[in-house]
Design an enzyme around this catalytic site. Structure first.
Site, PDB file in Angstrom:
ATOM      1  N   TYR A 194       0.851  -1.191   0.000  1.00 23.99           N
ATOM      2  CA  TYR A 194       0.000   0.000   0.000  1.00 23.99           C
ATOM      3  C   TYR A 194       0.883   1.236   0.000  1.00 23.99           C
ATOM      4  O   TYR A 194       1.776   1.376   0.839  1.00 23.99           O
ATOM      5  CB  TYR A 194      -0.909   0.030   1.232  1.00 23.99           C
ATOM      6  CG  TYR A 194      -2.060  -0.914   1.168  1.00 23.99           C
ATOM      7  CD1 TYR A 194      -3.255  -0.539   0.570  1.00 23.99           C
ATOM      8  CD2 TYR A 194      -1.951  -2.191   1.682  1.00 23.99           C
ATOM      9  CE1 TYR A 194      -4.315  -1.418   0.496  1.00 23.99           C
ATOM     10  CE2 TYR A 194      -3.014  -3.080   1.610  1.00 23.99           C
ATOM     11  CZ  TYR A 194      -4.194  -2.684   1.014  1.00 23.99           C
ATOM     12  OH  TYR A 194      -5.245  -3.570   0.930  1.00 23.99           O
ATOM     13  N   SER A 195       0.620   2.134  -0.903  1.00 22.22           N
ATOM     14  CA  SER A 195       1.348   3.403  -0.921  1.00 22.22           C
ATOM     15  C   SER A 195       1.035   4.176   0.350  1.00 22.22           C
ATOM     16  O   SER A 195      -0.112   4.280   0.765  1.00 22.22           O
ATOM     17  CB  SER A 195       0.939   4.256  -2.120  1.00 22.22           C
ATOM     18  OG  SER A 195       1.341   3.645  -3.314  1.00 22.22           O
ATOM     19  N   CYS A 375       0.162   7.033 -10.661  1.00 24.86           N
ATOM     20  CA  CYS A 375      -0.144   6.038  -9.632  1.00 24.86           C
ATOM     21  C   CYS A 375      -1.630   5.728  -9.664  1.00 24.86           C
ATOM     22  O   CYS A 375      -2.463   6.639  -9.698  1.00 24.86           O
ATOM     23  CB  CYS A 375       0.263   6.529  -8.243  1.00 24.86           C
ATOM     24  SG  CYS A 375       0.200   5.229  -6.977  1.00 24.86           S
ATOM     25  N   GLU A 415       3.927   3.896 -10.784  1.00 21.12           N
ATOM     26  CA  GLU A 415       3.597   2.870  -9.800  1.00 21.12           C
ATOM     27  C   GLU A 415       2.137   2.511  -9.985  1.00 21.12           C
ATOM     28  O   GLU A 415       1.247   3.254  -9.553  1.00 21.12           O
ATOM     29  CB  GLU A 415       3.839   3.390  -8.379  1.00 21.12           C
ATOM     30  CG  GLU A 415       3.617   2.355  -7.293  1.00 21.12           C
ATOM     31  CD  GLU A 415       4.704   1.311  -7.215  1.00 21.12           C
ATOM     32  OE1 GLU A 415       5.875   1.674  -7.458  1.00 21.12           O
ATOM     33  OE2 GLU A 415       4.394   0.150  -6.920  1.00 21.12           O
ATOM     34  N   TYR A 417      -0.967  -0.789 -10.221  1.00 17.39           N
ATOM     35  CA  TYR A 417      -1.267  -2.077  -9.613  1.00 17.39           C
ATOM     36  C   TYR A 417      -2.485  -2.714 -10.255  1.00 17.39           C
ATOM     37  O   TYR A 417      -3.232  -2.057 -10.949  1.00 17.39           O
ATOM     38  CB  TYR A 417      -1.510  -1.908  -8.095  1.00 17.39           C
ATOM     39  CG  TYR A 417      -2.342  -0.695  -7.758  1.00 17.39           C
ATOM     40  CD1 TYR A 417      -3.723  -0.779  -7.729  1.00 17.39           C
ATOM     41  CD2 TYR A 417      -1.741   0.537  -7.476  1.00 17.39           C
ATOM     42  CE1 TYR A 417      -4.487   0.327  -7.418  1.00 17.39           C
ATOM     43  CE2 TYR A 417      -2.501   1.646  -7.160  1.00 17.39           C
ATOM     44  CZ  TYR A 417      -3.873   1.536  -7.144  1.00 17.39           C
ATOM     45  OH  TYR A 417      -4.626   2.640  -6.835  1.00 17.39           O
TER      46      TYR A 417
END
Length: 417
Positions: A194-195, A375, A415, A417
């Site tokens: 988790y960022s 992101c 980044e 996901y």
């Protein structure tokens, strides 16, 4: 300043008639010229104040004859109906400063970011401080702001990740939910990243907490349309269901690709996020605009593009709007609301449409050395890449060559996901 002791009480209303009762601020002026500020807020419970970083008995003194009052900012969060909580974000600042003091300053001393201080086999046991719903009732799904107390033992830099045995892969390090992995009996749950959504000083500005932005992962059967709890995201639901005092297992921090470059305080940073991908950018912006960071004074441009479904889905919107008011020359904020806005062709508005809208400016800034960050969900990148390629061709440039140069210059940060 009056020479006689004085006391004045202010009752500050919430910004909406649906919000909690009033905040009570008491200013006591002593004969010596000191100003003492006492705060109390009936925000459903004492926990509501603690979770915002306001500690009981907060007192600030000014010895000069002229004084400046407290700076108060409400951050409204739509809440779960059963709690009706509100998070109060407040900073009581010294008259000589416009930003919040942070500590401990030794967090600025490291030359390299901390990496993998705690690993999956030996994680750190941290404590949940608070879990607050971030989105409004019309948002599709639930997203929570989770504050975790690591006691200063798992330091990190902005843009890194913590680990979690949850659903999403973010830019922080590891969080391990207690319990066994159902696919590997006897082994812990798989780690999910988790960022981190706070600066290295955390939401309390004392270097002891970290915050995560977590969307609850819920699975709906495509045939019946009903929720199947057995297939829900393990970690995201564990975090969103957590209560203050619950224990979690942290690993990390990890990640270097999304670190905020600080070699040039006048640099330009273009941040493009979808949904919870805004997490690292919240950390960036708090460092740039909210915190009084020693030896780093930002004078450049930060430009945030945030894509979500609708207005109720906006994350940390009050914080970002405040920066826009306070630093209009240094911050820009553009929102793409896919279910409320239309692009120039009459279709849904996505972040790539906003990028195309400002493409000339963005390309000029990149040519001048700007950093660009992405992101969010992996699916955001093809549309963005197609848009950038189209714009480059319209400018008579090769996007492949330009992208290669951006990566070579370390201007390109992704980044997903």
């Amino acid at each position: 300043m009056a020479t006689a002791a004085a006391s004045q009480v202010f009752a500050i209303p919430c910004p909406s008639p649906h919000d909690s009762p009033r905040l009570r601020v008491v200013l006591n002026c002593s004969r010596s010229g000191d100003l003492q500020v006492s705060l109390s807020a009936p925000v459903g419970s004492e926990r509501g104040v603690r979770s915002s970083g306001v500690k009981g008995g907060t007192n600030i003194s000014f010895s000069n004859k002229q004084w400046m009052g407290a700076t108060l900012t409400w951050e409204r969060k739509s809440t779960r109906p059963r709690h009706a909580n509100k998070v109060l974000c407040m900073s009581v600042q010294q008259a000589s400063k416009s930003k919040v003091a942070v500590a401990p300053h030794h967090l600025e001393n490291a030359k390299e970011p901390p990496l993998n201080t705690y690993k999956p086999k030996e994680p750190y046991t941290a404590t949940i401080v608070s879990v607050e719903r971030l989105v409004g009732p019309k948002a599709p799904g639930e997203t929570c702001h989770v504050v975790i107390d690591h006691g200063g033992n798992v330091p990190y830099w902005e843009g890194q990740s913590y680990g979690d045995s949850s659903y999403v892969d973010f830019n922080t390090d590891l969080l391990l939910e207690p319990g066994e992995n159902p696919k590997k009996p006897g082994a812990p749950h798989n780690v999910r990243l988790y960022s981190i959504a706070s600066t290295r000083y955390g939401d309390n500005f004392d270097g002891k907490t970290a915050s995560l932005c977590v969307r609850r992962a819920v699975y709906y059967d495509p045939e019946t349309g009903k929720e199947d709890p057995s297939k829900n995201g393990v970690c995201s639901n564990f975090l969103c269901n957590s209560k203050p005092g619950d224990k979690i297992q942290l690993t990390g921090p990890s990640g270097k690709i999304m670190l905020l470059p600080e070699d040039n305080p006048n640099a330009t940073h273009i941040m493009i996020a979808t949904g919870t991908g805004v997490a690292p950018f919240r950390g960036y912006l708090r460092r740039l605009f909210m915190e009084d960071v020693p030896n780093y004074k930002f004078g450049g441009l930060a430009w945030l593009f945030l894509g979500v479904a609708n207005s109720d889905s906006l994350l940390y919107d009050e914080e970002f709007t405040n920066y826009l008011k306070q630093y209009p020359d240094n911050f820009r904020y553009d929102k793409a609301l896919s279910r409320e806005q239309k692009n120039r062709n009459g279709g849904k508005m996505y972040v790539q449409d906003k990028i195309e809208e400002y493409s000339d400016e963005i390309f000029k800034l990149l040519d001048g050395g700007a950093h660009i960050y992405f992101c969010g969900l992996k699916g955001m990148m093809p549309g963005i890449q197609d848009t950038l390629k189209k714009v480059a061709e319209q400018r008579g440039e090769s996007w492949d060559q330009k992208l290669s140069q951006l990566k070579k210059n370390k201007q390109w940060h992704v980044e997903v996901y």
